[in-house]
Enzyme design. Structure first.
Site, PDB file in Angstrom:
ATOM      1  N   TYR A  43      -1.022  -1.151  10.356  1.00 14.39           N
ATOM      2  CA  TYR A  43      -1.241  -1.484   8.954  1.00 14.39           C
ATOM      3  C   TYR A  43      -0.089  -0.981   8.087  1.00 14.39           C
ATOM      4  CZ  TYR A  43      -3.588  -1.568   4.377  1.00 14.39           C
ATOM      5  OH  TYR A  43      -3.909  -1.775   3.049  1.00 14.39           O
ATOM      6  N   SER A  77       0.840  -1.200   0.000  1.00 19.07           N
ATOM      7  CA  SER A  77       0.000   0.000   0.000  1.00 19.07           C
ATOM      8  C   SER A  77       0.868   1.239   0.000  1.00 19.07           C
ATOM      9  CB  SER A  77      -0.899   0.010   1.245  1.00 19.07           C
ATOM     10  OG  SER A  77      -1.555   1.255   1.390  1.00 19.07           O
TER      11      SER A  77
END
Length: 288
Positions: free
Chosen positions: A155, A142
């Site tokens: 995350y 990401s």
């Protein structure tokens, strides 16, 4: 063009919006598939789309945090198709909380899925790839690993670890002609963006979806290419890395984000403060 004729791909998180678009493209390019998702209904829908495109498909509604389940995926691929050419480690979910609220349990659960749950299916497939002397591994990372965004510390850490992992693995397995790449995905339309927005703002899913739709014309201005991504934008990139066309590309992180990470933020000067905060909310990030 069927670049993947005769190839076999294992895909985790196949039932999500990005996963479904990706596996359908792999099927259209000729691959046979072993598909995984913990959500059985979504998994079956993705599998049906692949079968309609002509692929042979095996499904396993299992949890990638289970070493035994990942070993089963690899064994099924070999049993059904005789080989494993690609693993696309794509399983994941939304993890949003202020940093000090991310206690040991939160942190462990996040990394178990976003890091360990990405590694285990790859580890299970590597002996087969070694024996073949070929293979391609794709990790869904990401852009949040590469830019600072509040409330997603665990995350972001997991996604950054995947980018480091591809470097180490590409060196360790390069002599077996196995390549490793990560995709730093930017904001892509789908369930995860809406869920992130809902979690940050305390909205229901339906309320958050309305905000995302309402702010589209402002939101698209902050992407260098003029629009937010769709799952169909990711699919051909995955097909490329699964194909032999990418055989000289390994150990790298690739930004698939419409220019948002490096260029798109310049587009925010077109927005007033109210529009800016609305866009941030729609993207699941805090811009104001």
């Amino acid at each position: 063009m069927r670049r993947l004729e005769g190839k076999v791909a294992i895909v985790t998180g196949a039932g999500g919006s990005i996963g479904t678009a990706g596996v359908k493209r792999l099927a259209e390019e000729g691959a046979n598939l072993v598909l995984n998702d913990i959500r059985e209904e979504a998994l079956m829908a993705a599998a049906e789309a692949c079968r309609e495109a002509g692929a042979k498909v095996v499904t396993l509604a299992t949890d990638t945090r289970s070493e035994e389940a990942c070993d089963e995926m690899a064994a099924k691929a070999v049993e059904e198709f005789g080989r494993i050419d690609t693993v696309w480690a794509n399983a994941g979910q939304v993890w949003v909380a202020e940093a000090l609220e991310q206690d040991k349990d939160f942190w462990t659960r996040c990394l178990d899925l976003e890091l360990t749950g990405q590694w285990l299916p790859v580890r299970a497939a590597l002996p087969t790839m070694q024996a073949q002397n070929s293979g391609s591994v794709i990790f869904s990372s990401s852009m949040t690993a590469n830019v600072g965004i509040k409330h997603i510390s665990a995350y972001s850490a997991a996604k950054g670890a995947l980018q480091a992992l591809v470097k180490a693995l590409s060196v360790e397995f390069g002599h077996h002609k196995i390549r490793f790449n990560s995709l730093a995905l930017g904001s892509v339309e789908g369930r995860h963006i809406i869920e992130s927005n809902a979690m940050r703002s305390g909205m229901t899913y339906e309320e958050a979806e309305a905000v995302v739709n309402m702010t589209k014309k402002f939101r698209d201005l902050i992407f260098a290419v003029g629009r937010m991504g769709t799952p169909e934008d990711i699919a051909p990139i995955v097909a490329y890395f699964a194909s032999d066309e990418s055989e000289w590309v390994t150990g790298a992180n690739h930004y698939i984000d419409g220019g948002l990470t490096h260029l798109g933020m310049a587009g925010m000067h077109n927005l007033d403060s109210e529009q800016l905060m609305a866009v941030g909310s729609a993207l699941g990030i805090e811009l104001g």
